[in-house]
Design an enzyme around this catalytic site. Structure first.
Site, PDB file in Angstrom:
ATOM      1  N   GLY A  89      33.131  30.434  18.591  1.00 58.32           N
ATOM      2  CA  GLY A  89      34.313  30.516  19.216  1.00 58.32           C
ATOM      3  C   GLY A  89      35.138  31.981  18.882  1.00 58.32           C
TER       4      GLY A  89
ATOM      5  N   ASP B 247      40.122  26.921   7.914  1.00 57.94           N
ATOM      6  CA  ASP B 247      38.587  26.471   7.623  1.00 57.94           C
ATOM      7  C   ASP B 247      37.952  25.702   6.671  1.00 57.94           C
ATOM      8  OD1 ASP B 247      38.262  27.487  10.273  1.00 57.94           O
ATOM      9  OD2 ASP B 247      37.745  29.552   9.519  1.00 57.94           O
TER      10      ASP B 247
END
Ligand code: S3P
Length: 430
Positions: A95, A316
């Site tokens: 991404g 994350d």
């Protein structure tokens, strides 16, 4: 598909590990090196699949890049040195590659197309194509620019003032990279401060930006100069071992050269708030990105609420924080994290479903999850679902399981941490 049987139940962790280079910084070092003039040398680059995708895209654009493990040399000739690629630029699972590259490509004088794997094909891109469109870019994609493949056409850009609707460093960075090539000034207003590696790197490459409150401002037309980048270890990779040591009785480990940029250290705040026994030895250096050693030992933990401005600082790490919370006394509530739904997988669903298979007491909510601790974990067959951080979190969960854990799609860990299993086995003495 690789299936790993993890037979490492209840072994304490000891010793030390140097986690690989930071993924976000490694991507940016290659990107800035490719648009700067002159030679950039990168030390401790992360040779994970995502960052290798960034290298291969810039090679397709004509940049001479030599990569030898974690040493990389990029020979940049400015944005004018980039050429139209012969084929589609393939970003794999990354991404960061696709979103930041859109910012770079949108100001160039040729057309190019970006595409990635199945996961990338489902991830939202309007968050980037919309502001770049306001700057004058022309990006065509499925569903009005929402999904790949995305074709970026030759256009001239102008600066804008843009308030980010979601806290996203990828979107901020794409706009700043476009802003470097735009006419006039570009202002990006963040709802919550996100990782600032792009801003720090602009300075390292001899450029300028201004931060005023929640606004980052840059002026277009800056000339960047090649430099040396020393990438610190990735705190998002270190997080798996920080959690492992905190939850497996008898553990005591040291993680060396971990990046300690304050926009990334939310995991440390969570561990401390839960009662973890950890000591940080920061390096006394002038480097653009702070780093240090972290020693962490097993300790009793308590549940907490994780929410608000903390979320972008640990976005994350939420999968492994969910595992951490299964071993804390009481409930842990994770809120304000609906961004998890648009990561490599829907990480609310994958975390909850896979941890439940191991016997965790965890529920999904609309913007996060609730974890009821302290829960003993059992074992069974789980899957990474092609998501590196899910694979690593489940491998750490196996350390606590009473029975064996079979991990499907374990190869996914190579996206950000190719040596993960070697480092894990070295800490558990196997
Ligand atoms: C990243 C930003 C974050 C993070 C991703 C890397 C970056 O994504 O989840 O792993 O390098 O800028 P968002 O910007 O979408 O929050």
């Amino acid at each position: 598909m690789s299936v790993k049987t993890l037979l490492i139940n209840r072994t304490s962790l000891e010793g030390q590990v140097q986690v690989p280079g930071d993924k976000s910084i490694s991507h940016r070092a290659v990107m800035f090196g490719s648009i700067a003039n002159g030679i950039t040398t990168i030390e401790n680059f992360l040779p994970g699949e995502d960052c290798l995708s960034t290298i291969s895209c810039f090679r397709q654009l004509g940049v001479d890049i030599v990569q030898n493990g974690s040493d990389v040399t990029v020979v940049g000739s400015g944005t004018e040195g980039l050429h139209q690629p012969e084929d589609t630029l393939y970003v794999g699972n990354s991404g960061t590659t696709i979103r930041l590259m859109m910012g770079i490509l949108s100001g160039l004088s040729f057309t190019s197309t970006l595409e990635g794997d199945e996961s990338i094909a489902k991830r939202p891109m309007t968050r980037v194509t919309l502001p770049l469109g306001k700057m004058g870019a022309s990006i065509i994609g499925r569903n009005n620019g929402e999904f790949t493949p995305l074709t970026v056409e030759d256009q001239k850009l102008h600066g804008i003032t843009y308030e980010l609707p979601v806290a996203s460093a990828q979107v901020k960075s794409a706009i700043l990279l476009a802003g470097l090539q735009a006419e006039g000034e570009t202002n990006v207003i963040e709802p919550v401060k996100t990782r600032d590696h792009t801003e720090r790197m602009i300075k390292q490459f001899g450029g300028e930006f201004v931060r005023e409150g929640d606004t980052v401002r840059i002026t277009g037309g800056q000339i960047l100069k090649g430099t040396h980048i020393n990438v610190p270890g990735d705190i998002s990779s270190a997080a798996f071992f920080l959690v492992a040591a905190a939850i497996v009785p008898g553990s005591d480990i040291i993680l060396r050269n971990v990046g300690l940029n304050p926009t990334r250290t939310g995991i440390i705040d969570v561990l401390k708030a839960m009662g973890a026994d950890l000591v940080i030895e920061p390096y006394d250096s002038e480097s653009a990105e702070p780093a240090g050693d972290i020693r962490i030992k097993y300790s009793k933990l308590k549940g907490i609420i994780v929410e608000g401005d903390l979320i972008p600082r640990l976005i994350d790490e939420i999968p492994v924080i969910a595992l951490l919370a299964t071993q804390a006394q009481g409930n842990t509530v994770i809120k304000d994290a609906s961004e998890l739904k648009v990561k490599e997988t829907n990480r609310i669903d994958t975390v909850v479903n896979e941890l439940k298979k191991l016997g965790a007491n965890i529920e999904a909510t609309d913007d996060g999850m609730i974890i009821h601790g302290q829960q003993s974990l059992d074992g069974g067959t789980v899957s990474a679902h092609g998501d590196h951080r899910i694979g690593m979190m489940l491998s750490i969960a196996a350390l606590l399981c009473k029975k064996d854990v079979r991990l499907e799609q374990s190869e996914a860990v190579a996206v950000s941490y190719p040596g993960f299993f070697d480092d894990l086995y070295s800490l558990v003495g196997k």
